[in-house]
Design an enzyme around this catalytic site. Structure first.
Site, PDB file in Angstrom:
ATOM      1  N   PHE A 297      26.758  22.806  43.462  1.00  0.00           N
ATOM      2  CA  PHE A 297      25.304  22.946  43.516  1.00  0.00           C
ATOM      3  C   PHE A 297      24.728  22.225  44.732  1.00  0.00           C
ATOM      4  CE2 PHE A 297      20.964  21.712  42.334  1.00  0.00           C
ATOM      5  CZ  PHE A 297      20.444  22.957  41.998  1.00  0.00           C
ATOM      6  N   GLU A 298      25.373  21.149  45.170  1.00  0.00           N
ATOM      7  CA  GLU A 298      24.889  20.386  46.315  1.00  0.00           C
ATOM      8  C   GLU A 298      25.383  20.932  47.655  1.00  0.00           C
ATOM      9  OE1 GLU A 298      24.375  18.309  42.725  1.00  0.00           O
ATOM     10  OE2 GLU A 298      26.302  18.902  43.599  1.00  0.00           O
TER      11      GLU A 298
ATOM     12  N   PHE B 256      31.266  31.726  53.294  1.00  0.00           N
ATOM     13  CA  PHE B 256      31.228  31.481  51.850  1.00  0.00           C
ATOM     14  C   PHE B 256      32.650  31.335  51.331  1.00  0.00           C
ATOM     15  CE2 PHE B 256      30.805  32.541  47.388  1.00  0.00           C
ATOM     16  CZ  PHE B 256      29.638  31.892  47.033  1.00  0.00           C
TER      17      PHE B 256
ATOM     18  N   HIS C  40      25.603  27.932  31.822  1.00  0.00           N
ATOM     19  CA  HIS C  40      25.501  27.034  32.972  1.00  0.00           C
ATOM     20  C   HIS C  40      26.212  27.625  34.196  1.00  0.00           C
ATOM     21  CE1 HIS C  40      25.224  23.199  35.095  1.00  0.00           C
ATOM     22  NE2 HIS C  40      26.508  23.292  35.377  1.00  0.00           N
TER      23      HIS C  40
ATOM     24  N   PHE D  78      33.973  18.341  42.787  1.00  0.00           N
ATOM     25  CA  PHE D  78      34.197  18.841  41.426  1.00  0.00           C
ATOM     26  C   PHE D  78      35.302  19.904  41.477  1.00  0.00           C
ATOM     27  CE2 PHE D  78      33.117  21.174  37.512  1.00  0.00           C
ATOM     28  CZ  PHE D  78      33.045  20.103  36.640  1.00  0.00           C
TER      29      PHE D  78
ATOM     30  N   ARG E 272      43.845  31.852  44.087  1.00  0.00           N
ATOM     31  CA  ARG E 272      43.020  32.039  45.279  1.00  0.00           C
ATOM     32  C   ARG E 272      42.948  30.788  46.152  1.00  0.00           C
ATOM     33  NH1 ARG E 272      41.953  35.239  41.370  1.00  0.00           N
ATOM     34  NH2 ARG E 272      41.067  37.324  41.695  1.00  0.00           N
TER      35      ARG E 272
ATOM     36  N   THR F 239      28.991  28.144  28.054  1.00  0.00           N
ATOM     37  CA  THR F 239      27.542  28.293  28.103  1.00  0.00           C
ATOM     38  C   THR F 239      27.124  29.082  29.339  1.00  0.00           C
ATOM     39  OG1 THR F 239      27.217  26.233  29.339  1.00  0.00           O
ATOM     40  CG2 THR F 239      27.316  26.068  26.940  1.00  0.00           C
TER      41      THR F 239
END
Length: 233
Positions: free
Chosen positions: A78-79, A134, A109, A43, A148, A107
């Site tokens: 998220f995965e 990270f 989210h 993504f 970045r 939103t």
């Protein structure tokens, strides 16, 4: 009178810095002989591909071999924690590099995903004991992410790779240091006395002492008194 001259201060400062350097343990930026896993999100691929190239370049420049680098692609950020933990649990990799890009929307989210991704990566590192770097961007705008991912703010994928190399070497350096038995013994004693409740301890010696206190001694007169009372009756 104590000497507080500037020269004395500089000499003392040099001695202190030398002592600190001797006591300091740090990881080297040498990736030769180490294995790395890279988990990258598809993504926002326009950004994550740049992060991946930066991370790969950082590992190669640090001395890593191409055969020692494993790349996993997941649908979204998220995965990433789940895939990173799967790689770490194999114990085949010295460090895991997590790459992704999250952009704020209209939103809530964004906030939910950011918190879960950050917490998941941290938990994976703590549970498995394998260092995780990270490299997930959390930006408000696309321009911030581009800056970045290789422009004026550097490449965060490259920085994450260097952090992974350093942490992998630091873990090896710490594990090779000998432990002091005296300090370890004091630590165990402190933990056993302070953290474990008295009611929860399984101390057989205390139970044995209590049982001895309840039993009468062989030379005691209690049995004789009991026998006299029985004869009088």
């Amino acid at each position: 009178m104590k000497d507080i001259s500037p020269q004395r201060h500089r000499d003392g400062k040099n001695v202190t810095e030398e002592k600190i350097r001797k006591k300091t343990v740090a990881g080297k930026l040498n990736a030769s002989g180490l294995r790395f896993g890279i988990v990258v999100s598809r993504f926002n691929e326009f950004i994550t591909d740049r992060l991946l190239r930066g991370a790969y370049d950082g590992l190669i420049r640090s001395g890593a071999e191409e055969r020692d680098i494993k790349i996993l692609r997941v649908p979204g950020s998220f995965e990433v924690p789940s895939a990173a933990r799967t790689l770490a649990e194999t114990k085949k990799y010295d460090a895991i590099i997590c790459l992704g890009c999250l952009l704020r929307g209209d939103t809530a989210h964004y906030d939910v995903i950011v918190n879960e991704v950050t917490r998941g990566i941290g938990q994976s590192a703590q549970k498995t004991g394998v260092p995780h770097a990270f490299g997930v961007l959390t930006c408000d705008t696309l321009e911030q992410a581009i800056d970045r991912a290789g422009l004026k703010m550097g490449n965060k994928g490259f920085e994450a790779a260097l952090a992974a190399v350093e942490m992998a070497n630091l873990k090896k350096a710490i594990s090779h240091q000998p432990l002091r038995l005296t300090a370890q013994g004091r630590l165990k004693t402190a933990v056993g006395k302070k953290q474990i409740p008295r009611s929860a301890r399984n101390d057989k010696s205390e139970r044995a002492q209590n049982d001895k206190r309840d039993k009468p001694w062989k030379g005691s007169k209690e049995p004789a008194k009991a026998s006299k009372t029985k004869r009088r009756k």
